[in-house]
Scaffold this motif. Structure first.
Motif, mmCIF file in Angstrom:
data_model
loop_
_atom_site.group_PDB
_atom_site.id
_atom_site.type_symbol
_atom_site.label_atom_id
_atom_site.label_comp_id
_atom_site.label_asym_id
_atom_site.label_seq_id
_atom_site.Cartn_x
_atom_site.Cartn_y
_atom_site.Cartn_z
ATOM 1 N N SER A 197 12.610 -3.169 -0.434
ATOM 2 C CA SER A 197 12.305 -3.547 -1.809
ATOM 3 C C SER A 197 12.685 -2.444 -2.794
ATOM 4 N N GLY A 198 13.140 -1.310 -2.290
ATOM 5 C CA GLY A 198 13.416 -0.194 -3.183
ATOM 6 C C GLY A 198 12.141 0.371 -3.775
ATOM 7 N N MET A 199 11.068 0.374 -2.981
ATOM 8 C CA MET A 199 9.758 0.879 -3.378
ATOM 9 C C MET A 199 9.248 0.189 -4.648
ATOM 10 N N SER A 200 9.546 -1.066 -4.781
ATOM 11 C CA SER A 200 9.080 -1.811 -5.953
ATOM 12 C C SER A 200 7.873 -2.664 -5.588
ATOM 13 N N PRO A 201 6.796 -2.556 -6.371
ATOM 14 C CA PRO A 201 5.572 -3.276 -6.020
ATOM 15 C C PRO A 201 5.755 -4.792 -6.073
ATOM 16 N N VAL A 202 6.655 -5.276 -6.897
ATOM 17 C CA VAL A 202 6.880 -6.720 -6.929
ATOM 18 C C VAL A 202 7.903 -7.099 -5.857
ATOM 19 N N GLY A 203 8.908 -6.245 -5.719
ATOM 20 C CA GLY A 203 9.959 -6.529 -4.746
ATOM 21 C C GLY A 203 9.445 -6.621 -3.326
ATOM 22 N N VAL A 204 8.407 -5.856 -3.012
ATOM 23 C CA VAL A 204 7.920 -5.806 -1.638
ATOM 24 C C VAL A 204 7.345 -7.159 -1.217
ATOM 25 N N LEU A 205 6.924 -7.935 -2.204
ATOM 26 C CA LEU A 205 6.431 -9.285 -1.926
ATOM 27 C C LEU A 205 7.548 -10.116 -1.302
ATOM 28 N N PHE A 206 8.711 -10.006 -1.908
ATOM 29 C CA PHE A 206 9.838 -10.808 -1.447
ATOM 30 C C PHE A 206 10.449 -10.222 -0.185
ATOM 31 N N LEU A 234 -1.396 4.313 -13.772
ATOM 32 C CA LEU A 234 -1.022 4.708 -12.420
ATOM 33 C C LEU A 234 0.471 5.024 -12.350
ATOM 34 N N LEU A 235 1.280 4.141 -12.935
ATOM 35 C CA LEU A 235 2.726 4.357 -12.903
ATOM 36 C C LEU A 235 3.109 5.629 -13.650
ATOM 37 N N ALA A 236 2.452 5.838 -14.814
ATOM 38 C CA ALA A 236 2.763 7.032 -15.608
ATOM 39 C C ALA A 236 2.367 8.290 -14.838
ATOM 40 N N ALA A 237 1.200 8.241 -14.206
ATOM 41 C CA ALA A 237 0.736 9.397 -13.435
ATOM 42 C C ALA A 237 1.728 9.719 -12.333
ATOM 43 N N GLY A 292 0.831 -1.211 0.000
ATOM 44 C CA GLY A 292 0.000 0.000 0.000
ATOM 45 C C GLY A 292 0.860 1.253 0.000
ATOM 46 N N LEU A 293 1.921 1.214 0.808
ATOM 47 C CA LEU A 293 2.827 2.370 0.862
ATOM 48 C C LEU A 293 3.513 2.573 -0.484
ATOM 49 N N VAL A 294 3.955 1.470 -1.083
ATOM 50 C CA VAL A 294 4.642 1.556 -2.369
ATOM 51 C C VAL A 294 3.706 2.148 -3.421
ATOM 52 N N LEU A 295 2.487 1.655 -3.409
ATOM 53 C CA LEU A 295 1.515 2.081 -4.406
ATOM 54 C C LEU A 295 1.284 3.592 -4.345
ATOM 55 N N VAL A 296 1.059 4.095 -3.151
ATOM 56 C CA VAL A 296 0.806 5.520 -3.004
ATOM 57 C C VAL A 296 2.064 6.317 -3.331
ATOM 58 N N TYR A 297 3.206 5.766 -2.920
ATOM 59 C CA TYR A 297 4.453 6.470 -3.210
ATOM 60 C C TYR A 297 4.675 6.533 -4.716
ATOM 61 N N ARG A 298 4.399 5.428 -5.396
ATOM 62 C CA ARG A 298 4.655 5.395 -6.825
ATOM 63 C C ARG A 298 3.669 6.255 -7.610
ATOM 64 N N THR A 299 2.475 6.459 -7.112
ATOM 65 C CA THR A 299 1.522 7.240 -7.900
ATOM 66 C C THR A 299 1.439 8.696 -7.461
ATOM 67 N N ALA A 300 1.508 8.937 -6.157
ATOM 68 C CA ALA A 300 1.329 10.315 -5.708
ATOM 69 C C ALA A 300 2.622 10.914 -5.187
ATOM 70 N N ARG A 301 3.711 10.117 -5.189
ATOM 71 C CA ARG A 301 5.012 10.623 -4.759
ATOM 72 C C ARG A 301 4.969 11.092 -3.308
ATOM 73 N N ILE A 302 4.178 10.413 -2.502
ATOM 74 C CA ILE A 302 4.107 10.799 -1.095
ATOM 75 C C ILE A 302 4.341 9.566 -0.241
ATOM 76 N N LEU A 303 5.188 9.725 0.754
ATOM 77 C CA LEU A 303 5.353 8.666 1.740
ATOM 78 C C LEU A 303 4.238 8.884 2.764
ATOM 79 N N ASN A 304 3.226 8.051 2.670
ATOM 80 C CA ASN A 304 2.011 8.283 3.456
ATOM 81 C C ASN A 304 2.135 7.662 4.843
ATOM 82 N N LEU A 305 2.530 8.480 5.817
ATOM 83 C CA LEU A 305 2.734 7.948 7.167
ATOM 84 C C LEU A 305 1.416 7.655 7.880
ATOM 85 N N ALA A 306 0.306 8.036 7.263
ATOM 86 C CA ALA A 306 -0.988 7.695 7.848
ATOM 87 C C ALA A 306 -1.509 6.379 7.275
ATOM 88 N N HIS A 307 -0.671 5.700 6.470
ATOM 89 C CA HIS A 307 -1.142 4.481 5.822
ATOM 90 C C HIS A 307 -1.588 3.423 6.823
#
Ligand SMILES: Nc1ncnc2c1ncn2[C@@H]1O[C@H](COP(=O)(O)OP(=O)(O)OP(=O)(O)O)[C@@H](O)[C@H]1O
Ligand SMILES: [Mg+2]
Lengths: 288, 228, 381
Positions: A231-240, A167-170, A24-39
């Motif tokens: 994971s380096g903010m990677s949506p696939v990497g975070v799985l591992f 989403l990624l492009a945005a 969830g954190l990665v997703l928001v970071y990747r789309t809105a460029r915000i580290l959402n500490l309220a996540h």
């Protein structure tokens, strides 16, 4: 009882939580460029709401559904009414605003539910499944299956679907995206909604196995952040990274003792940070 | 002449700073308008405002006679205003193909769209280099290839009007020449506005050339432009 | 220079004279300033708020009756957020403002941090079992010590002919205290201890339990207080373990019972002071006072009081006894008074010149959850 099997089971469950929160954190970071500490608050809100609603006599299914909706409303509302109107502010300030939002949620949760921990019943009842000298509750199996399954789904969604790529492009370049007809605003709100949904799901699945109180949110954000950062903010990497962290934590706890958990964990974090910075030092341009 | 794009007494800028004032212009479907102007004259700002990426403070923008002044950029793109932006803005972490596929956002918003594969085949035919590099990341393309990709993306929007902001910037002369040929081949399919510092390039391409001089439009010879 | 030094006492005297007229007529409005350091937010908030409820109730009741010894009580509660440095700031401020008694309604680390501040008074009342004040200090512990509690567990094991115990303890300061008591007491009693530590933020305790709850272990003890204890209880259930599980005195509360009622192990035991089950208190006075407090608290807050509330009550009873001494600000005299006078409370506190711990192992019982109430524990088969 087999300590190794039990450590693997415990590690899978803990890892699922790391992954759930991390993606969830990665997703928001990747789309809105915000580290959402309220996540992580989506986790706490869902838990407290579900416990209060179930306690007030609502059937469990309805209480969980309603709680998830409340959490979704929080996640999207945070973006729409708090962050979006301040989109031009520096990223650092916006991060502080999300931290402020986390504390506001804490306050509201104290007012609603007090400081005592709360919980609600499991969705998957029944005796634990036993294998190879270990035992795993049904709810735990659901947590692991859904945690990794849904997170993998989100990874695939981002990497392989048209909406995911929008989403990624945005995230990467909102100006370019909108010139190509992408509704950037909708992409962002989708990201917050998915993030909120994942945090809520983590709450619904995990809280019956532990408990929730007003301050669970930031602890969960921290877990997610560790997984996301490794994971380096990677949506696939975070799985591992989530899976690895969970197993690692359980093994250190079982064979070295819980007192070593934090020191060992932070050593690993530092090593990972050094390893990642290697790319920068040698002129690579790995994107976060 | 029926203008595809009509701009009426438009003011725009950044916040309180007005960069251009009272700009009026009209471009017909088969017309190419060239815009010249010194650095900082306001050319980019004007194009961004027409594309909807910046808000205007006064005046109107009409597309095919429809007022789009309050429309957000992504809807203007879907409606047929294409902008190849200054600096190209390629999505570096997406492949060439994915860069192109982003324009599928217009599907369902435009009548008579051929299938995406056909549309892509068409731009690949125009820029074979892109077809060769379809799965390469956008960030790893050369400057010329990036410019091709930026134009190809805009073409996939099936634009009613295509705006290009300094397309020759940073390109080798030989590539500039082939770009001029490519763009000349597109003339007549839709209206075009081309912003350039390269006057020779513009003269080759444009039907009319106007000059942006500190935020207002003037004719190339310096007299106030009476465009419509 | 010399002249100035001579002038100083004179100036002070003058100031005293100037201030005196203002002070005398105000004597009727003089109050007892009492300080309370308690975590009202943060992970230990449960403990702080529960103790604070009892302190507030005491102040309300005393002031409604016109105060104690003619003076009303002015309570200042300072939230230390379970951070030692904040606790120190809280206590320092209270001492400066002339607090006669400080309720150390905080957790281990905070209590240790403020103890040195009361080297020469005021009296610091400690309802935590984890911090044992020296007999030469102004700290007084109104609960049994953690060693006392562990001894009561050892007694229970011996009475049931059990010579092995599995134990789960947190990795924080309280866990440290629990481990130290367990090593000492179980070691002395020749009871084999199998121990696993657990991180406070853990979301699963099954590996810890897998380690300490083998089939040869007849009883498992979790010394954990607060939210983490629930993780232990739930993991216990999820592993399908059948042994009786003893939880810490801090969990003998309604809130805890509500949380575990659907997931409790076959037998859930706990440590506690006997007053929580008044029927089994031997001393008739203690029994009556426990009963009265349980009822008064339930009436005031519409919830059942728990162990922590009961310890809070012990603290306010000692405070009231102090305020009734001729001069509560004469700290050495108060210390001597406390060391020589039993203070009636939910359990009569017996401090001495050798020990500032008011209760001992005899006040601790092992309770068991039956339905939704805690009663004296049945034997273990
Ligand atoms: N984001 C911004 N905020 C404030 N002012 C800006 C911003 N971008 C550009 N400007 C100012 O607006 C004016 C016009 O800039 P613009 O980019 O439109 O010029 P241009 O004609 O495209 O120049 P060039 O030929 O160098 O591309 C300049 O004075 C510039 O400093
Ligand atoms: Mg420009």
């Amino acid at each position: 009882m087999n300590l190794f099997t039990q450590s693997v089971i415990s590690g899978l469950m803990t890892g699922a939580v790391y992954t759930f929160l991390g993606i969830g954190l990665v997703l928001v970071y990747r789309t809105a460029r915000i580290l959402n500490l309220a996540h992580g608050e989506t986790f706490a809100i869902t838990g407290v709401a579900a416990a209060l609603l179930a306690g007030a006599g609502l059937p469990l299914g309805a209480a969980l559904g309603l709680a998830i909706l409340i959490s979704l409303a929080f996640a999207t509302g945070l973006h729409r009414f708090v962050l979006r109107p301040r989109a031009e502010w520096p990223a650092g300030t916006l991060i502080l605003i999300t931290l402020g939002a986390a504390f506001v949620v804490r306050g509201v949760l104290i007012l609603l539910a007090g400081t005592d921990p709360l919980s609600f019943p499991v969705m998957f009842e029944g005796p634990p499944v036993r294998f190879a000298g270990g035992a795993m509750p049904l709810q735990g199996i659901a947590l692991v299956v859904l945690g990794f399954g849904v997170s993998a789904g989100v990874g695939i969604f981002l990497a392989a679907t048209r909406a995911g790529k929008q989403l990624l492009a945005a995230a990467e370049n909102p100006y370019a995206a909108e010139l190509l007809g992408v509704n950037v605003e909708r992409a962002r709100i989708t990201a917050y909604a998915i993030g909120g949904l994942l945090g809520a799901l983590a709450g619904v699945l995990l809280i019956p196995l532990i408990a929730v109180d007003f301050q669970s949110g930031l602890a969960m954000t921290l877990r997610g952040f560790i997984a996301a950062a490794i994971s380096g903010m990677s949506p696939v990497g975070v799985l591992f990274s989530g899976l690895g962290l969970g197993l690692f934590e359980a093994m250190v706890g079982a064979y070295l003792g819980a007192l070593y958990q934090d020191p060992v964990m932070f050593c690993v974090l530092i090593l990972v940070a050094l390893w990642q910075s290697r790319n920068i030092r040698f002129g690579g341009s790995r994107r976060a | 002449m029926t203008a595809v794009l009509q701009v009426e007494a438009l003011d725009g800028g950044y916040g309180k700073l007005t960069v251009f004032r009272g700009v009026s212009l009209a471009v017909a479907r088969d017309q190419t308008l060239g815009l010249l102007g010194a650095n900082g004259a306001g050319k980019t700002t004007l194009l961004k405002t027409i594309a909807g990426a910046l808000p205007s403070t006064k005046g109107r923008v009409l597309l095919d006679g429809r007022d789009v002044t309050r429309m957000p950029a992504y809807l203007r793109a879907r409606a047929g205003i294409g902008l190849v932006p200054e600096g190209r803005h390629i999505l570096a972490t997406l492949s060439v193909r994915d860069n192109l596929a982003l324009t599928r956002a217009i599907e369902g918003h435009r009548p008579d769209l051929p299938p995406f594969e056909h549309r892509v085949a068409e731009v690949y035919a125009m820029f074979p280099r892109l077809a060769e590099r379809a799965s390469q990341l956008g960030g790893s393309l050369s400057g010329g290839e990036q410019q091709m990709l930026a134009i190809a993306r805009a073409l996939l929007l099936k634009p009613r009007v295509l705006m290009l902001d300094e397309p020759t910037q940073g390109l080798a002369p030989i590539i500039v020449q082939s770009l001029a040929v490519t763009l000349a081949g597109l003339k007549g399919r839709f209206a075009m506005i081309v912003v350039e510092q390269n006057k020779a390039f513009l003269e080759q391409l444009a039907d009319r050339i106007l000059q942006v001089r500190s935020g207002t439009l003037v004719a190339a010879d310096g007299r106030p432009a009476t465009d419509n | 220079m010399r002249k100035f030094a001579l002038a100083r006492p004179a100036a002070l005297a003058a100031a005293a004279v100037l201030l005196a007229p203002a002070a005398t007529p105000a004597a009727a409005q003089e109050v007892w300033r009492i300080g309370e350091v308690a975590p009202l937010s943060g992970p230990a908030a449960t403990v702080g708020t529960r103790l604070n409820k009892v302190t507030k109730m005491w102040v309300e009741e005393a002031n409604a009756k016109g105060g104690i010894a003619g003076r009303k009580i002015e309570l200042t509660t300072c939230n230390d957020e379970n951070k030692p440095e904040k606790a120190v700031a809280c206590a320092r401020d209270m001492i400066e403002k002339g607090a006669v008694i400080i309720f150390g309604n905080a957790l281990t680390a905070s209590l240790r941090a403020i103890q040195p501040l009361v080297k020469s008074g005021p009296i610091l009342l400690i309802p935590s079992p984890n911090v044992v004040p020296g007999a030469d200090t102004y700290g007084f512990q109104v609960s049994p010590s953690d060693v006392d509690i562990t001894e009561a567990i050892a007694e229970f094991l011996k009475a049931n002919k059990i010579d092995k115990i599995g134990m789960v303890a947190a990795t924080d300061a309280s866990g440290e205290v629990g481990v130290a008591s367990a090593r000492k007491v179980f070691g002395d009693e020749k009871i084999e201890l199998r121990l696993a530590r657990i991180d406070l933020r853990a979301t699963d305790a099954s590996t810890q339990l897998a380690r300490v709850a083998g089939s040869d272990i007849k009883v498992v003890y979790s010394s954990y207080t607060g939210g983490g204890a629930i993780t232990v209880v739930k993991s216990f259930k999820n592993l399908g373990l059948a042994q009786p599980l003893i939880v810490s005195y801090g969990n003998i509360s309604d809130a805890f019972v509500q949380l575990v009622k659907d997931v409790k192990p076959p037998r859930l035991l706990g440590t506690g002071v006997a007053g929580i089950v008044p029927e089994i208190v031997k001393d008739p006075g203690d029994r009556a006072r426990s009963q009265a407090f349980l009822e008064a608290y339930a009436k005031r807050y519409a919830e059942r009081p728990d162990m922590i509330n009961l310890l809070g009550k012990a603290a306010v009873d000692v405070a009231e006894a102090i305020l009734k001494t001729p001069n509560p600000k004469d700290y050495p005299a108060v210390k001597t008074f406390l060391e020589s006078t039993p203070i009636p409370s939910v359990h009569t506190q017996r401090f001495s010149a050798k020990s500032h711990v008011g209760l001992d192992a005899s006040s601790v019982i092992i309770v068991e959850l039956k339905g939704e109430t805690w009663v004296k524990a049945d034997p273990v088969k």
